[in-house]
Design an enzyme around this catalytic site. Structure first.
Site, PDB file in Angstrom:
ATOM      1  N   ASN A 164       0.839  -1.193   0.000  1.00  0.00           N
ATOM      2  CA  ASN A 164       0.000   0.000   0.000  1.00  0.00           C
ATOM      3  C   ASN A 164       0.886   1.260   0.000  1.00  0.00           C
ATOM      4  OD1 ASN A 164      -1.619   2.257   1.215  1.00  0.00           O
ATOM      5  ND2 ASN A 164      -3.196   0.689   1.268  1.00  0.00           N
TER       6      ASN A 164
ATOM      7  N   HIS B 104      -3.401   0.495  -3.561  1.00  0.00           N
ATOM      8  CA  HIS B 104      -3.514  -0.545  -2.533  1.00  0.00           C
ATOM      9  C   HIS B 104      -2.426  -1.580  -2.832  1.00  0.00           C
ATOM     10  CE1 HIS B 104      -7.910  -0.120  -0.880  1.00  0.00           C
ATOM     11  NE2 HIS B 104      -7.168   0.935  -0.616  1.00  0.00           N
TER      12      HIS B 104
ATOM     13  N   GLU C   3      -2.464  -4.713  -3.504  1.00  0.00           N
ATOM     14  CA  GLU C   3      -2.720  -5.608  -4.630  1.00  0.00           C
ATOM     15  C   GLU C   3      -2.513  -4.886  -5.959  1.00  0.00           C
ATOM     16  OE1 GLU C   3      -4.623  -4.865  -2.061  1.00  0.00           O
ATOM     17  OE2 GLU C   3      -5.831  -6.572  -1.360  1.00  0.00           O
TER      18      GLU C   3
ATOM     19  N   SER D  19      -7.757  -9.133   3.320  1.00  0.00           N
ATOM     20  CA  SER D  19      -8.868  -9.436   2.413  1.00  0.00           C
ATOM     21  C   SER D  19      -9.054  -8.299   1.403  1.00  0.00           C
ATOM     22  CB  SER D  19     -10.135  -9.607   3.260  1.00  0.00           C
ATOM     23  OG  SER D  19     -11.252  -9.909   2.454  1.00  0.00           O
TER      24      SER D  19
ATOM     25  N   CYS E 164     -10.264  -5.451  -1.018  1.00  0.00           N
ATOM     26  CA  CYS E 164     -11.426  -4.556  -1.116  1.00  0.00           C
ATOM     27  C   CYS E 164     -12.103  -4.705  -2.487  1.00  0.00           C
ATOM     28  CB  CYS E 164     -10.978  -3.109  -0.905  1.00  0.00           C
ATOM     29  SG  CYS E 164     -10.180  -2.373  -2.352  1.00  0.00           S
TER      30      CYS E 164
ATOM     31  N   CYS F  45      -9.631  -3.872  -5.471  1.00  0.00           N
ATOM     32  CA  CYS F  45      -8.605  -4.893  -5.714  1.00  0.00           C
ATOM     33  C   CYS F  45      -9.240  -6.209  -6.166  1.00  0.00           C
ATOM     34  CB  CYS F  45      -7.763  -5.071  -4.460  1.00  0.00           C
ATOM     35  SG  CYS F  45      -6.874  -3.552  -4.015  1.00  0.00           S
TER      36      CYS F  45
ATOM     37  N   ASP G 106      -8.553   4.879   3.635  1.00  0.00           N
ATOM     38  CA  ASP G 106      -8.090   3.823   2.719  1.00  0.00           C
ATOM     39  C   ASP G 106      -9.208   2.869   2.318  1.00  0.00           C
ATOM     40  OD1 ASP G 106      -5.721   2.906   1.328  1.00  0.00           O
ATOM     41  OD2 ASP G 106      -5.883   1.079   2.518  1.00  0.00           O
TER      42      ASP G 106
HETATM   43 CA   LIG Z   1      -5.015  -1.303   1.036  1.00  0.00          CA
HETATM   44 ZN   LIG Z   2      -7.881  -2.716  -2.168  1.00  0.00          ZN
END
Ligand SMILES: [Ca+2]
Ligand SMILES: [Zn+2]
Ligand SMILES: [Ca+2]
Ligand SMILES: [Zn+2]
Lengths: 158, 158
Positions: free
Chosen positions: B49, B60, B62, B87, B89, B92, B152
């Site tokens: 991130n 982020h 990912e 996990s 979002c 992502c 975020d």
């Molecule tokens: Ca993030």
């Molecule tokens: Zn994300």
């Protein structure tokens, strides 16, 4: 009616700005998809697809536009409408949901139909303008750039 | 069993690499969430991130990881597994779906539970490791950085 919701008659100039972004991308040798973010009847961020220009897999037009808008609060995004020349893919629709943007105006969803169903399920208002300008701009590009287009939507050409 | 699917016993070293990315982010003053992309049993891309570091709303862990992996074909992504400390979002998860990554290994989904249901509906295999290291790393950060964390994930703190 919420202040964040512009009336239909105001769509055209904002979509024209998104199309101008798409054309700017094309002039750079990029995929012609453009986007603007509107708040209080003003364009507050703009962007276009930069896959080719930056060798980017994340800078779809909507992502480039959100990034150019900078770090904002959830309250800020709630007052925004996103104008995009093309129906937003899973990634861009996910970004719209992450930040809670309540309304998306789409130029063209015939060339590519993204995650509109999931957006609607999540109470995002969708307006589709069925813009011939958007369809022609991207359609003509795809005819000449088949493999780049398929790469951009995560598919193989065969 | 497909070559793209690593066996459960191989998860730990790859999640350790994702955690190392999260720690690298923390050392830069960032939100400690990390990610690696694995193909043929090798880490081929890594990220963390970068909201704070780059004032980014799209980087982020990912997304940063996918971007660092460069432009790839759909066939390439089909052979990848994404390891993420948290996990994913909506944004992502949408990127994972756009590029057709078939498998996601998650360190922690208690601190934040993302779009796992939509991923599963779209036939993405999800493994949750319930990693205490991931939970503690991000949990401790959130205690001290409430408003950055809510920003975020696109929420207001109140
Ligand atoms: Ca993030
Ligand atoms: Zn994300
Ligand atoms: Ca795009
Ligand atoms: Zn997209």
């Amino acid at each position: 009616i919420s202040m964040s919701h512009v009336s239909p008659i105001t769509h055209a100039p904002f979509m024209a700005e998104a199309i101008a972004e798409a054309r700017a991308g094309l002039a750079e040798g990029g995929i012609p998809i453009g986007c603007v973010l509107v708040r209080n009847n003003q364009v507050i961020a703009r962007g276009h697809n930069r896959r080719i220009q930056r060798n980017s897999v994340i800078l779809h037009a909507e992502m480039d536009c959100l990034e150019s808008g900078g770090r904002q609060t959830a309250a800020f995004y709630k007052e925004c409408t996103l104008y995009t020349t093309l129906s937003p893919c899973a990634m861009c629709s996910g970004a719209i949901r992450l930040y809670g943007i309540p309304r998306v105006v789409i130029g063209d969803n015939k060339t590519f139909h993204g995650d509109e169903a999931i957006l609607k399920t999540n109470h995002v208002q969708i307006d589709v303008l069925d813009s011939k300008a958007c369809q022609e701009l991207l359609g003509n590009y795809i005819k000449e750039n088949h493999s780049i287009w398929y790469e951009d939507i995560g598919r193989d050409t065969h």
